[in-house]
Design an enzyme around this catalytic site. Sequence first.
Site, PDB file in Angstrom:
ATOM      1  N   LYS A 211      59.759  35.415  45.372  1.00  0.00           N
ATOM      2  CA  LYS A 211      59.121  36.524  44.657  1.00  0.00           C
ATOM      3  C   LYS A 211      57.696  36.110  44.355  1.00  0.00           C
ATOM      4  O   LYS A 211      57.451  35.153  43.603  1.00  0.00           O
ATOM      5  CB  LYS A 211      59.870  36.839  43.377  1.00  0.00           C
ATOM      6  CG  LYS A 211      59.274  38.062  42.683  1.00  0.00           C
ATOM      7  CD  LYS A 211      60.126  38.505  41.525  1.00  0.00           C
ATOM      8  CE  LYS A 211      59.518  39.737  40.884  1.00  0.00           C
ATOM      9  NZ  LYS A 211      60.200  40.066  39.643  1.00  0.00           N
TER      10      LYS A 211
ATOM     11  N   LYS B 274      48.335  49.355  55.184  1.00  0.00           N
ATOM     12  CA  LYS B 274      47.207  48.449  55.315  1.00  0.00           C
ATOM     13  C   LYS B 274      47.697  47.187  56.018  1.00  0.00           C
ATOM     14  O   LYS B 274      47.996  46.187  55.374  1.00  0.00           O
ATOM     15  CB  LYS B 274      46.723  48.085  53.915  1.00  0.00           C
ATOM     16  CG  LYS B 274      45.245  48.291  53.726  1.00  0.00           C
ATOM     17  CD  LYS B 274      44.851  48.018  52.303  1.00  0.00           C
ATOM     18  CE  LYS B 274      43.349  47.766  52.233  1.00  0.00           C
ATOM     19  NZ  LYS B 274      42.976  47.122  50.988  1.00  0.00           N
TER      20      LYS B 274
END
Length: 435
Positions: free
Chosen positions: A296, A356
Amino acid sequence: MASSVFHAPCGAPSIKQLECQKYVGLRPSVTLRFNCVKTKTVTTRRLVVTASKSHDGTTKKLGISDAECEAAVVAGNIPEAPPVPPKPAAPAGTPVVPSLPLSRRPRRNRKSPAMRASFQETNLSPANFVYPLFIHEGEEDTPIGAMPGCYRLGWRHGLVQEVAKARDVGVNSVVLFPKVPDALKSPTGDEAYNDNGLVPRTIWLLKDRYPDLVIYTDVALDPYSSDGHDGIVREDGVIMNDETVHQLCKQAVSQARAGADVVSPSDMMDGRVGAIRAALDAEGFQHVSIMSYTAKYASSFYGPFREALDSNPRFGDKKTYQMNPANYREALVEAQADESEGADILLFSVLGSQVKPGLPYLDVIRLLRDKYPLPIAAYQVSGEYSMIKAGGALKMIDEQRVMMESLMCLRRAGADIILTYFALQAARCLCGEKR
Ligand code: PBG
């Protein structure tokens, strides 16, 4: 054919489910079947082949045997077939060039929808989705400003309706995130293991209505912490590891007691998977799985989520427990720990966006997919959802196509399941519903 795409849970005919996105499957096409018929106009027996658009068993038999058909051909009575279409013209001015001497032309295998469907390597199914749902104590559903289409759902009404909608299109897994009243937040986040808290109550309710629903829960203190952190914060700003793990174990056991199927530690404390496994086992919850947030990253993509739960950190630094986005090998260190401590599923968050390209963390999914046999989960986090929604609202991108493409790319990278706020919308799309 349809079953190779996914096992349709929905009522729509399976072929229809394939219409939504060309890359998801194949458009229905008419099967041409050829029938042998006798013409009346010729004296010699000539055979004409026609294409019929359906083959429903009602086509008239003309009484010519296979042997007669064969004999006719051998005798030179070649049946007529539809003409070969003329070669399509190139636009005027197209340069005339010799063909390239290529032994391999990969475009051959992409030339028609049927061929593309045959060679598709990755498929997407509603069964792959886990639907993250925000819940609160209220009766109303409150829109989340930064996440168009997402709401803090009233746990008794809005939530149950949303789960019903998801199940209608084959999404049978949810993960719950509670918005906790400020008055119940504290520095040690003790509300996290209140057996009568919002999450356990919601689990009872959902399991009562839908016993086969798969319920994932989030294990971390941030919704319950008055400091907005996943752990207990010391006065100098240090997030205390082992003391936090103690709290997380109590939280996981409380969720398991309420009926959670999979507890998902998203806190990134060291040693929490092993400790939670031991705590669950000690209480008789051997059957409850752990999906560990393995890699994470400390990411700015979580902004909209923190708005949804009003869980922005007041002080202290999440970077002291979440990973540096610049790091790749460190994901292996985390995965090794989680695997050896008994995690059942390895989850990756944050992921970048197809909006993106350049940002994605898909490389980390692929790395762990190749190195570990455990199921891999990917979290398409709030910021990515919001970017696709915003791009769509501004008509800069085709929201639906980008949504499906981004989910497919996560599967291609190696994710078995995907936690995504698009779960319902994408499953409806896979089921051929246009909304
Ligand atoms: C909280 C948690 C976060 C996310 C999942 N669990 C936020 C955070 O760590 O700040 C991010 C999910 C998202 O952005 O959609 N432990």
